[in-house]
Design an enzyme around this catalytic site. Structure first.
Site, PDB file in Angstrom:
ATOM      1  N   HIS A  38      13.959   2.706 157.155  1.00 24.84           N
ATOM      2  CA  HIS A  38      12.814   2.042 157.780  1.00 24.84           C
ATOM      3  C   HIS A  38      12.089   1.122 156.801  1.00 24.84           C
ATOM      4  O   HIS A  38      11.585   0.068 157.183  1.00 24.84           O
ATOM      5  CB  HIS A  38      11.855   3.068 158.398  1.00 24.84           C
ATOM      6  N   ILE A  76       2.009   7.117 152.359  1.00 20.49           N
ATOM      7  CA  ILE A  76       2.804   7.105 153.581  1.00 20.49           C
ATOM      8  C   ILE A  76       4.250   7.388 153.193  1.00 20.49           C
ATOM      9  O   ILE A  76       4.561   7.507 152.006  1.00 20.49           O
ATOM     10  CB  ILE A  76       2.668   5.765 154.341  1.00 20.49           C
ATOM     11  N   SER A  77       5.122   7.508 154.164  1.00 17.28           N
ATOM     12  CA  SER A  77       6.470   7.998 153.870  1.00 17.28           C
ATOM     13  C   SER A  77       7.138   7.239 152.723  1.00 17.28           C
ATOM     14  O   SER A  77       7.676   7.853 151.805  1.00 17.28           O
ATOM     15  CB  SER A  77       7.342   7.911 155.127  1.00 17.28           C
ATOM     16  N   GLU A  78       7.136   5.921 152.789  1.00 17.63           N
ATOM     17  CA  GLU A  78       7.757   5.143 151.718  1.00 17.63           C
ATOM     18  C   GLU A  78       6.973   3.876 151.419  1.00 17.63           C
ATOM     19  O   GLU A  78       6.385   3.257 152.324  1.00 17.63           O
ATOM     20  CB  GLU A  78       9.197   4.742 152.069  1.00 17.63           C
ATOM     21  N   THR A  79       6.994   3.522 150.148  1.00 17.37           N
ATOM     22  CA  THR A  79       6.528   2.224 149.689  1.00 17.37           C
ATOM     23  C   THR A  79       7.724   1.516 149.048  1.00 17.37           C
ATOM     24  O   THR A  79       8.397   2.089 148.191  1.00 17.37           O
ATOM     25  CB  THR A  79       5.390   2.363 148.675  1.00 17.37           C
TER      26      THR A  79
END
Length: 292
Positions: A86, A47-50
């Site tokens: 986010h 996903i976009s960021e971890t």
């Protein structure tokens, strides 16, 4: 086999399956994770960021509950990034509601300096992020290529600016509406990627005035392994000053009109540190452990 607590949070939304997903991994101070494994976990989450959070200054069984200061790092599926709004919001939410930290404000030590997050009522948060005002770019052939790939064509009336720290390019066509931005079908081609690399671009923001909010936007970052980021907190550290100059105001209700969509509240009344305040909500979607 090591086990770490992991939480998936939808940020910049009041309901699940909207806003932007971020995974948050709780890393105890006595059980660090090396960079290679962090990147592998981020690729696995896809996903976009971890985000990876580690208590600083306190140790022991209550460190996540009692600490006020945490280390925070962000990884996309392909690389570590300098700033992610986010996933910062998601980290604060995970700390409060899943890890039992009841402090009204927490500090995150990051690659972009110390970030402060206030916890409000009903899953709402206020982040202070470093402002990154964009400046006009010289219009090169590569800039024309980028604009054409994002907007469908290049016109001389399009305004193009770049933020100095994050290297986000802002693309603004005064003739386009918010509905036009929502309907964009950008060509994320090898030509776009090559042009962005030559201009040292990390992401592109397409933005317009909105009929329902002050402004809307979409964010594209194939250079970081993210074709489109659903809701991008860091982009609003650039968009805030961009729209302040054009709308003559310092408080904004913004909407990122991706498929998932999300509302972002922005305030550009800078304090001595030059921070911009980003407000948003969050909800927990997944709660569990990761094994490796």
């Amino acid at each position: 086999m090591p086990q770490y607590r992991i939480v998936t949070v939808d940020a910049f939304t009041k309901v699940a399956f909207k806003g932007n997903q971020a995974a948050v991994v709780a890393v105890p101070s006595d059980s660090p994770i090396d960079d290679k494994t962090m990147q592998a976990i981020a690729a696995e989450m896809n996903i976009s960021e971890t985000a990876f959070i580690t208590p600083l200054m306190l140790q022991g069984p209550e460190e996540f509950q009692q600490s006020r200061v945490f280390g925070l790092r962000w990884f996309t599926p392909t690389c570590e990034v300098k700033l992610c709004g986010h996933a910062t919001l998601a980290a604060a939410h995970a700390l409060k509601y899943e890890l039992g930290n009841k402090r009204e404000k927490v500090y995150f030590e990051t690659a972009s300096g110390t970030l402060l997050v206030y916890s409000g009522l009903h899953n709402s948060y206020n982040m202070s992020l470093p402002v990154d005002p964009p400046a006009p770019m010289s219009v090169t052939d590569d800039v024309r290529t980028i604009v054409a790939c994002i907007l469908g064509e290049y016109k001389s009336t399009v305004q193009v600016e770049i933020s100095p720290s994050l290297r986000y390019m802002v693309v603004y066509d005064p003739e386009k509406t918010g509905e036009d931005i929502a309907r964009l079908e950008p060509k994320l081609s090898p030509e776009l990627v090559a042009a962005g690399e030559r201009e040292n671009v990390i992401g592109v923001i397409a933005t317009a005035k909105s009929s329902s909010h002050d402004f809307c936007s979409r964010f594209f970052a194939p250079w970081c392994g993210i074709d489109e980021d659903p809701v991008t907190g860091s982009a609003h550290t650039v968009l805030g000053p961009f729209w302040q100059e054009r709308l003559g105001k310092k408080k904004f209700e913004a909407y990122q009109c991706s498929k998932r969509g999300g509302e972002v509240y922005v305030q550009t009344e800078f304090n001595d540190d030059g921070d911009v305040d980003i407000y948003g909500d969050a909800v927990t979607v997944v709660n569990g452990t990761i094994n490796f």
